[in-house]
Design a protein around this motif. Structure first.
Motif, PDB file in Angstrom:
ATOM      1  N   THR A 194       0.853  -1.195   0.000  1.00 13.57           N
ATOM      2  CA  THR A 194       0.000   0.000   0.000  1.00 13.57           C
ATOM      3  C   THR A 194       0.888   1.243   0.000  1.00 13.57           C
ATOM      4  N   HIS A 195       0.450   2.228  -0.752  1.00 10.58           N
ATOM      5  CA  HIS A 195       1.131   3.526  -0.832  1.00 10.58           C
ATOM      6  C   HIS A 195       2.602   3.384  -1.192  1.00 10.58           C
ATOM      7  N   TYR A 196       2.891   2.461  -2.099  1.00 11.25           N
ATOM      8  CA  TYR A 196       4.272   2.255  -2.525  1.00 11.25           C
ATOM      9  C   TYR A 196       4.280   1.849  -3.988  1.00 11.25           C
ATOM     10  N   LEU A 197       5.196   2.439  -4.748  1.00  7.98           N
ATOM     11  CA  LEU A 197       5.359   2.079  -6.147  1.00  7.98           C
ATOM     12  C   LEU A 197       6.825   2.234  -6.538  1.00  7.98           C
ATOM     13  N   TRP A 198       7.413   1.136  -6.953  1.00  7.87           N
ATOM     14  CA  TRP A 198       8.734   1.133  -7.574  1.00  7.87           C
ATOM     15  C   TRP A 198       8.612   0.174  -8.743  1.00  7.87           C
ATOM     16  N   ARG A 199       8.371   0.722  -9.917  1.00  3.64           N
ATOM     17  CA  ARG A 199       8.036  -0.083 -11.100  1.00  3.64           C
ATOM     18  C   ARG A 199       8.991  -1.239 -11.374  1.00  3.64           C
ATOM     19  N   ASP A 244       6.516   9.382 -11.432  1.00  2.00           N
ATOM     20  CA  ASP A 244       7.231   8.168 -11.010  1.00  2.00           C
ATOM     21  C   ASP A 244       6.480   7.406  -9.918  1.00  2.00           C
ATOM     22  N   PHE A 245       5.639   8.105  -9.163  1.00  2.00           N
ATOM     23  CA  PHE A 245       4.959   7.497  -8.026  1.00  2.00           C
ATOM     24  C   PHE A 245       3.459   7.333  -8.247  1.00  2.00           C
ATOM     25  N   LEU A 246       3.013   7.506  -9.486  1.00  2.00           N
ATOM     26  CA  LEU A 246       1.585   7.409  -9.800  1.00  2.00           C
ATOM     27  C   LEU A 246       1.355   6.366 -10.894  1.00  2.00           C
TER      28      LEU A 246
END
Length: 181
Positions: A87-92, A127-129
Motif C-alpha cells: 500500500t502507498h508504494y510504487l517502484w516499477r 514516477d509514483f503514480l
C-alpha cells in the motif's frame, strides 16, 4: 509516522482471500500497521522497509527486514508468500518481483496512488503514480478478483488497487468469494 494509522480498508475488504495461517509479506511496511492487523488474524507476518526507525516499531508484530529494495537486492529471492500486501508504494522495476512472490493459491493485495493525484496532493510525481490500467497489466499472470481505479475523498486522492490470486492449477475453477462469510 507512516504505518501507525489504521489498516487499509482495501486490505480488510479482501483479507478473507488469504488462507488461514498464511505467511504474509508487507512490502514497504512502515511501522507495521498491516502487520499488526494481519497478525491478529492469525497470519505469520513479515515486513520489509528501508527506514530503521519504522522497522524497530514493526518488529513488535513479526519478522522485519531493513533493506533498501529500490537500490539493493530483493531480500526474499526464491521465496513465495500466501499473501503479499503493498500500500502507498510504487517502484516499477520491482513490480514483476512482487507478483512472482505470490505463492500458488496466494493473493496479492495492492493499493497505491494513481495518475490524477497530482491535482489533489502528494505524491504528485509521475514516477509514483500508476497510469490507467498499469496495475492490471503488471498482474496479468494472476487472476483478478477485484480492481478499482478512481477517486476517493477524505482525504482526496486518486488510487488504483487490486486483489488478485495465483491459481494453483489452471484446470481449477476456484470459488473466490467477493465477501467474507
Amino acid at each position: 509516522m507512516h504505518g501507525t494509522e489504521n489498516p487499509s480498508a482495501w486490505l480488510q475488504r479482501w483479507a478473507h482471500l488469504i488462507a488461514p495461517g498464511s505467511r504474509v509479506l508487507d512490502v514497504a511496511c512502515g511501522a507495521g500497521r498491516h502487520m499488526r492487523w494481519l497478525a491478529t488474524q492469525g497470519h505469520a507476518v513479515q515486513g520489509v522497509d528501508r527506514n530503521p526507525d519504522a522497522v524497530a516499531l514493526a518488529q513488535a508484530f513479526g519478522e522485519v527486514t531493513c533493506a533498501d529494495i529500490e537500490n539493493g537486492p530483493w531480500p526474499f529471492a526464491g521465496q513465495t508468500f500466501g499473501c503479499v500486501v503493498v500500500t502507498h508504494y510504487l517502484w516499477r522495476p520491482l513490480l514483476p518481483t512482487i507478483v512472482q512472490a505470490v505463492a500458488p493459491g496466494g493473493v496479492l493485495i495492492y493499493e497505491t496512488f494513481a495518475a490524477g493525484n497530482e491535482i489533489v496532493g502528494k505524491p504528485s510525481r509521475p514516477d509514483f503514480l500508476l497510469q490507467p490500467g498499469e496495475l492490471l497489466r503488471a498482474t496479468e499472470s494472476l487472476r483478478t478478483v477485484a480492481y478499482e481505479d478512481g477517486f476517493e475523498p477524505s482525504p482526496d486522492r486518486f488510487v488504483q488497487r487490486i486483489a488478485a490470486v495465483r491459481l494453483g492449477h489452471q484446470a481449477d475453477v476456484p470459488r473466490l468469494p467477493l465477501r467474507a462469510d
